[in-house]
Motif scaffolding. Structure first.
Motif, mmCIF file in Angstrom:
data_model
loop_
_atom_site.group_PDB
_atom_site.id
_atom_site.type_symbol
_atom_site.label_atom_id
_atom_site.label_comp_id
_atom_site.label_asym_id
_atom_site.label_seq_id
_atom_site.Cartn_x
_atom_site.Cartn_y
_atom_site.Cartn_z
ATOM 1 N N ILE A 46 8.375 11.747 -37.076
ATOM 2 C CA ILE A 46 8.911 10.714 -37.963
ATOM 3 C C ILE A 46 9.929 11.330 -38.926
ATOM 4 C CG2 ILE A 46 8.344 9.199 -39.908
ATOM 5 C CD1 ILE A 46 7.645 7.890 -37.342
ATOM 6 N N LYS A 47 9.604 12.493 -39.467
ATOM 7 C CA LYS A 47 10.531 13.186 -40.380
ATOM 8 C C LYS A 47 11.839 13.521 -39.673
ATOM 9 C CE LYS A 47 6.927 15.304 -43.235
ATOM 10 N NZ LYS A 47 6.262 16.591 -43.640
ATOM 11 N N VAL A 48 11.741 13.995 -38.433
ATOM 12 C CA VAL A 48 12.941 14.340 -37.670
ATOM 13 C C VAL A 48 13.781 13.092 -37.395
ATOM 14 C CG1 VAL A 48 13.819 15.281 -35.497
ATOM 15 C CG2 VAL A 48 11.874 16.372 -36.631
ATOM 16 N N ARG B 9 14.045 10.463 -39.188
ATOM 17 C CA ARG B 9 14.746 10.117 -40.439
ATOM 18 C C ARG B 9 15.931 11.061 -40.670
ATOM 19 N NH1 ARG B 9 9.624 8.052 -43.181
ATOM 20 N NH2 ARG B 9 10.183 5.886 -43.606
ATOM 21 N N MET B 10 15.733 12.336 -40.392
ATOM 22 C CA MET B 10 16.827 13.298 -40.550
ATOM 23 C C MET B 10 17.991 12.965 -39.618
ATOM 24 S SD MET B 10 14.633 16.846 -40.855
ATOM 25 C CE MET B 10 16.089 17.845 -40.560
ATOM 26 N N LEU B 11 17.682 12.435 -38.456
ATOM 27 C CA LEU B 11 18.726 12.068 -37.496
ATOM 28 C C LEU B 11 19.447 10.781 -37.897
ATOM 29 C CD1 LEU B 11 16.803 12.813 -34.160
ATOM 30 C CD2 LEU B 11 18.740 14.114 -35.099
ATOM 31 N N GLY B 12 18.834 10.015 -38.806
ATOM 32 C CA GLY B 12 19.483 8.796 -39.283
ATOM 33 C C GLY B 12 18.784 7.503 -38.911
ATOM 34 N N PHE B 13 17.746 7.567 -38.074
ATOM 35 C CA PHE B 13 17.036 6.359 -37.656
ATOM 36 C C PHE B 13 16.298 5.723 -38.841
ATOM 37 C CE2 PHE B 13 17.301 8.779 -33.688
ATOM 38 C CZ PHE B 13 17.718 7.804 -32.794
ATOM 39 N N LEU B 14 16.216 4.393 -38.828
ATOM 40 C CA LEU B 14 15.361 3.685 -39.763
ATOM 41 C C LEU B 14 13.974 3.530 -39.126
ATOM 42 C CD1 LEU B 14 17.784 0.865 -40.983
ATOM 43 C CD2 LEU B 14 17.245 3.027 -42.126
ATOM 44 N N GLU C 140 1.130 5.827 -45.500
ATOM 45 C CA GLU C 140 1.348 7.118 -44.860
ATOM 46 C C GLU C 140 2.808 7.326 -44.450
ATOM 47 O OE1 GLU C 140 -0.789 9.635 -44.273
ATOM 48 O OE2 GLU C 140 -2.427 8.628 -45.315
ATOM 49 N N ILE C 141 3.437 6.277 -43.939
ATOM 50 C CA ILE C 141 4.782 6.407 -43.355
ATOM 51 C C ILE C 141 5.880 6.108 -44.361
ATOM 52 C CG2 ILE C 141 6.319 5.482 -41.561
ATOM 53 C CD1 ILE C 141 3.785 4.915 -39.905
ATOM 54 N N MET C 142 5.595 5.229 -45.333
ATOM 55 C CA MET C 142 6.613 4.770 -46.297
ATOM 56 C C MET C 142 7.843 4.252 -45.541
ATOM 57 S SD MET C 142 5.161 5.248 -49.229
ATOM 58 C CE MET C 142 6.406 5.304 -50.525
ATOM 59 N N PRO C 143 7.686 3.185 -44.794
ATOM 60 C CA PRO C 143 8.755 2.729 -43.894
ATOM 61 C C PRO C 143 9.945 2.121 -44.625
ATOM 62 C CG PRO C 143 6.995 1.120 -43.944
ATOM 63 C CD PRO C 143 6.506 2.299 -44.731
ATOM 64 N N ASP C 144 11.076 2.113 -43.953
ATOM 65 C CA ASP C 144 12.262 1.446 -44.488
ATOM 66 C C ASP C 144 12.134 -0.064 -44.369
ATOM 67 O OD1 ASP C 144 13.996 3.963 -44.762
ATOM 68 O OD2 ASP C 144 13.404 4.026 -42.665
#
Length: 432
Positions: A325-327, A329-334, A352-356
């Motif tokens: 999940i962290k990766v 986000r780093m790549l730009g995915f929501l 846990e995830i804190m989603p967009d």
């Protein structure tokens, strides 16, 4: 089972013909004048539910029968059925169980209704594991020989002219899943699915996600269909089989690739939601494979893609899930979390995830204009979203009255048949 008629003569009297079908859902006799199972299935499907046929195969039943005297075997079967009945009655989902019977020679068959789409598959898997675990525990606490269970399930198709035929077909496929490698029908199913995966022969439809304030398309969610005109066209059938045959990861990665292809072909400029199960996101190959797709379609920014964590699978124990999940986000995915409001599990996922993006489950939205408690639930979820910093999508809007409640409460986005039914992505270009 050979003991079936003897058991029925003791446990049932034919006066139950006059009782409502739902009151005889636990091991009903095989009625000649009416079939309570068909009645319950038909009623559930007429109310918009999906119905799964679940086969619970007892692989060591023949050996158990050989070990016990005739009387002892009858007592064993009574205890088995008593354990299943007690377990099913204790479950939160007991109202969703339409019937359980022992007409098949080596086990039991259940009929379960579900309101959700493909997201119900994780719930079904979890429910079956819980049922089997509780029954096994009951045998461990007794001196009886523990049964060994295999399970399989399939959903009843709605396209059949005769419901009896649809139920029988689903049962045969579920039985094949329970028997697995030794069953010819199972091998046929696996062969069909492996061909779909090998040839990437799935279709994607797109359903718009609308801006509630402007009533314009904000994004589209991609929905999967199997090869047209086949038994696996229905996504429930397709993903049910994929989950039970370990093809789920390959299938979901094909959906990702097909979605990128459609974005490229249509030059779609809005956001796209793509569904993934936690099991797929937690796969150690996932990051490598998704980077490969990004390189192949280098003109499409990951910032335009929302990874929607769908189904209510637990991600506990998935070693790579959190890091992946962290990766992403780093790549730009929501990141979006599905089914919010359907239970504690989804709320725990948010923390846990804190989603967009938070997608509010249809169970909260349905008839919200007539239910003040549901509107209060919506307001509470909006407060949670504000605290997390998430955008809110309300799912399953089917009426102007439901939509008006969303507008009144300033919900960001909405999705449902009231706005548009799924169709090809290119069809939405004209109105986007």
């Amino acid at each position: 089972m050979k003991y079936q008629e003897n058991i029925y003569s003791r446990l049932f009297n034919w006066g139950k013909l006059l009782l409502p079908a739902k009151s005889i859902k636990y091991f009903p006799p095989s009625f000649v004048l009416r079939d309570p199972i068909i009645h319950q299935v038909e009623k559930a499907m007429n109310h918009g539910y999906e119905v799964a046929v679940v086969v619970i195969d007892i692989t060591n039943l023949h050996r158990i029968k050989q070990q016990l005297e005739a009387r002892g075997f009858l007592d064993y079967i009574r205890f088995l059925k008593k354990s299943f009945r007690a377990t099913l009655q204790s479950l939160d989902a007991s109202n969703d169980i339409l019937a359980i019977h022992d007409y098949n020679p080596n086990g039991l068959t259940m009929y379960i209704k579900w309101q959700q789409g493909t997201e119900c598959l994780a719930l079904l898997d979890g429910l079956l594991k819980k049922i089997i675990h509780n029954v096994e525990r009951a045998f461990c606490e007794s001196d009886s020989v523990p049964p060994v269970f295999n399970t399989g399930y399939m959903f009843i198709e709605k396209k059949y002219t005769y419901l009896n035929d649809a139920i029988q077909t689903a049962y045969e496929l579920a039985l094949a899943m329970a028997h697995k490698r030794s069953d010819t029908e199972f091998n046929k199913l696996v062969h069909a699915l492996s061909n779909i995966v090998a040839n990437k022969s799935i279709r994607l439809l797109a359903q718009p996600i609308m801006d509630v304030e402007t009533n314009k398309i904000h994004a589209c969610e991609m929905l999967t269909r199997g090869p047209e005109g086949t038994a696996l066209e229905n996504p429930l059938q397709l993903f049910s089989l994929a989950r039970q045959t370990k093809f789920l990861y390959e299938l979901e990665m094909i959906v990702l690739e097909k979605a990128f292809e459609q974005i490229q072909q249509t030059k779609w400029r809005h956001n796209i939601f793509i569904n993934f199960t936690p099991v797929t996101i937690g796969n150690p190959r996932f990051v490598k494979d998704i980077k490969s797709v990004i390189r192949r379609f280098h003109g499409i920014s990951p910032k335009k893609i929302t990874i929607e964590i769908t189904e209510r699978d637990s991600f506990e124990g998935l070693e790579h899930f959190t890091n992946n999940i962290k990766v992403l986000r780093m790549l730009g995915f929501l990141i979006a979390v599905d089914d919010t409001g359907a239970g504690y599990a989804s709320l725990n996922s948010i923390s846990e995830i804190m989603p967009d993006i938070i997608k509010i489950d249809r169970s909260v939205i349905q008839n919200i204009d007539k239910n003040s408690v549901k509107e209060s639930m919506l307001k509470g979820l909006l407060l949670i979203a504000k605290e997390v910093g998430s955008i809110v999508v309300a799912e399953g809007i089917e009426s102007a009255e439901e939509a008006s409640v969303l507008s009144k409460n300033k919900v960001d986005l909405a999705q449902g048949y009231f706005y548009a039914r799924p169709t090809s992505l290119s069809n939405h270009l004209q109105i986007s």
